[in-house]
Motif scaffolding. Structure first.
Motif, mmCIF file in Angstrom:
data_model
loop_
_atom_site.group_PDB
_atom_site.id
_atom_site.type_symbol
_atom_site.label_atom_id
_atom_site.label_comp_id
_atom_site.label_asym_id
_atom_site.label_seq_id
_atom_site.Cartn_x
_atom_site.Cartn_y
_atom_site.Cartn_z
ATOM 1 N N UNK A 188 -28.393 35.611 5.489
ATOM 2 C CA UNK A 188 -26.614 36.146 5.248
ATOM 3 C C UNK A 188 -25.818 34.543 5.664
ATOM 4 N N UNK A 189 -26.567 33.714 6.845
ATOM 5 C CA UNK A 189 -26.133 32.469 7.840
ATOM 6 C C UNK A 189 -25.453 31.879 6.725
ATOM 7 N N UNK A 190 -27.041 31.334 5.898
ATOM 8 C CA UNK A 190 -26.327 30.752 4.880
ATOM 9 C C UNK A 190 -25.266 30.751 3.879
ATOM 10 N N UNK A 191 -25.094 31.960 3.629
ATOM 11 C CA UNK A 191 -24.042 33.021 2.568
ATOM 12 C C UNK A 191 -22.581 32.694 3.097
ATOM 13 N N UNK A 192 -22.915 32.751 4.629
ATOM 14 C CA UNK A 192 -21.626 32.496 5.370
ATOM 15 C C UNK A 192 -20.754 31.902 5.396
ATOM 16 N N UNK A 193 -22.337 30.759 5.586
ATOM 17 C CA UNK A 193 -21.637 29.209 5.813
ATOM 18 C C UNK A 193 -20.897 28.759 3.756
ATOM 19 N N UNK A 194 -21.706 28.869 3.079
ATOM 20 C CA UNK A 194 -21.442 27.887 2.071
ATOM 21 C C UNK A 194 -19.997 28.846 1.453
ATOM 22 N N UNK A 248 -16.865 26.497 0.727
ATOM 23 C CA UNK A 248 -16.047 26.762 -0.636
ATOM 24 C C UNK A 248 -14.360 27.271 0.123
ATOM 25 N N UNK A 249 -14.660 27.700 0.839
ATOM 26 C CA UNK A 249 -12.839 28.543 1.245
ATOM 27 C C UNK A 249 -11.824 27.273 2.204
ATOM 28 N N UNK A 250 -12.987 25.977 2.468
ATOM 29 C CA UNK A 250 -12.531 25.107 3.217
ATOM 30 C C UNK A 250 -12.447 23.741 2.483
ATOM 31 N N UNK A 251 -13.193 23.573 1.124
ATOM 32 C CA UNK A 251 -13.292 22.786 -0.148
ATOM 33 C C UNK A 251 -11.702 23.242 -1.424
ATOM 34 N N UNK A 252 -11.038 23.251 -0.750
ATOM 35 C CA UNK A 252 -9.842 23.940 -2.235
ATOM 36 C C UNK A 252 -9.925 23.124 -3.065
ATOM 37 N N UNK A 253 -10.498 21.725 -3.290
ATOM 38 C CA UNK A 253 -10.122 21.222 -4.305
ATOM 39 C C UNK A 253 -11.161 21.311 -5.785
ATOM 40 N N UNK A 278 -17.394 21.935 -4.940
ATOM 41 C CA UNK A 278 -17.960 23.693 -4.594
ATOM 42 C C UNK A 278 -19.138 23.266 -3.541
ATOM 43 N N UNK A 279 -19.753 23.932 -3.116
ATOM 44 C CA UNK A 279 -21.438 23.697 -2.585
ATOM 45 C C UNK A 279 -22.570 24.394 -3.769
ATOM 46 N N UNK A 280 -23.822 23.445 -3.577
ATOM 47 C CA UNK A 280 -24.792 24.166 -4.579
ATOM 48 C C UNK A 280 -25.481 23.567 -3.676
ATOM 49 N N UNK A 306 -20.187 19.280 6.971
ATOM 50 C CA UNK A 306 -21.292 19.271 8.060
ATOM 51 C C UNK A 306 -20.949 19.670 9.348
ATOM 52 N N UNK A 307 -19.200 19.645 9.390
ATOM 53 C CA UNK A 307 -18.641 20.586 10.531
ATOM 54 C C UNK A 307 -18.916 21.881 10.465
ATOM 55 N N UNK A 308 -18.770 22.649 9.323
ATOM 56 C CA UNK A 308 -19.190 24.366 8.959
ATOM 57 C C UNK A 308 -20.996 24.369 9.928
ATOM 58 N N UNK A 309 -21.644 23.605 8.717
ATOM 59 C CA UNK A 309 -23.362 23.784 9.492
ATOM 60 C C UNK A 309 -23.200 23.388 11.138
ATOM 61 N N UNK A 310 -22.397 22.687 10.938
ATOM 62 C CA UNK A 310 -22.920 22.563 12.850
ATOM 63 C C UNK A 310 -22.240 23.663 13.562
ATOM 64 N N UNK A 311 -21.190 23.240 13.278
ATOM 65 C CA UNK A 311 -20.542 25.766 14.189
ATOM 66 C C UNK A 311 -21.736 26.131 13.593
#
Ligand SMILES: [Zn+2]
Length: 166
Positions: free
Chosen positions: A18-24, A28-33, A36-38, A111-116
């Motif tokens: 669940x945590x990894x789903x949340x991180x992704x 994807x929310x932060x990368x507005x361009x 997207x993460x795979x 990286x910053x989101x994973x670290x959080x």
């Protein structure tokens, strides 16, 4: 989130799915361009790890890992490798590119989101930097905080599905 990533998440250790789903979702929310993460890899068997360790040692090629079977956090389903999918088509491992033009490289935003969420980045390792790699540093269990070093994980019991009992 794309189907391939989701399938890989479903094979991670149940405590981090669940945590990894949340991180992704957050990435994807932060990368507005355009990016997207795979998830390119999650759980890796001991056999697969042995094969990777052999590359550059027993077989030809450049070494890809310093971890033998049981020594990678992937072997416990507590690590993921990522790439960025650009426009849903092209895989990119470019860690410097700022696809959404917000002044921060997209990779570093992740990286910053994973670290959080308490995930270590392989890009911070002193030897053998592993830029696509993230691993869960510690997990809170009924017994308290368990540091997820491979030495600790290797000694743990496994459930019927092969996941370490935390
Ligand atoms: Zn990895």
């Amino acid at each position: 989130m794309d189907k391939v990533s989701l399938q890989r998440i479903e094979k991670l250790h149940p405590v981090v799915r669940e945590e990894v789903k949340q991180i992704i979702k957050e990435c994807d929310g932060a990368l507005t361009g355009r990016a997207k993460i795979r998830i390119t890899q999650g759980l890796r068997s001991f056999e697969e790890q042995e094969k990777l360790y052999a590359i550059g040692r027993l077989t030809t090629g450049k070494k890809v890992t310093n971890a033998k079977a049981g020594q990678s956090i992937h072997n416990y389903g507590l690590a993921v490798d990522i790439c960025l999918m650009i426009d849903g088509k092209v895989a990119s491992w470019d860690t410097a590119k700022d696809w959404d033009n917000d002044g921060v490289a997209d990779w570093y935003e992740c990286v910053k989101i994973f670290a959080k969420h308490g995930w270590d980045w392989g890009g911070n390792w002193k030897t053998f930097k592993d830029l696509p790699h993230f691993e869960k540093k510690a997990i809170t269990t009924k017994k308290g905080l368990v540091k997820t070093s491979w030495r600790t994980l290797l000694k743990m019991g496994r459930d019927k599905d092969g996941y370490v009992i935390l």
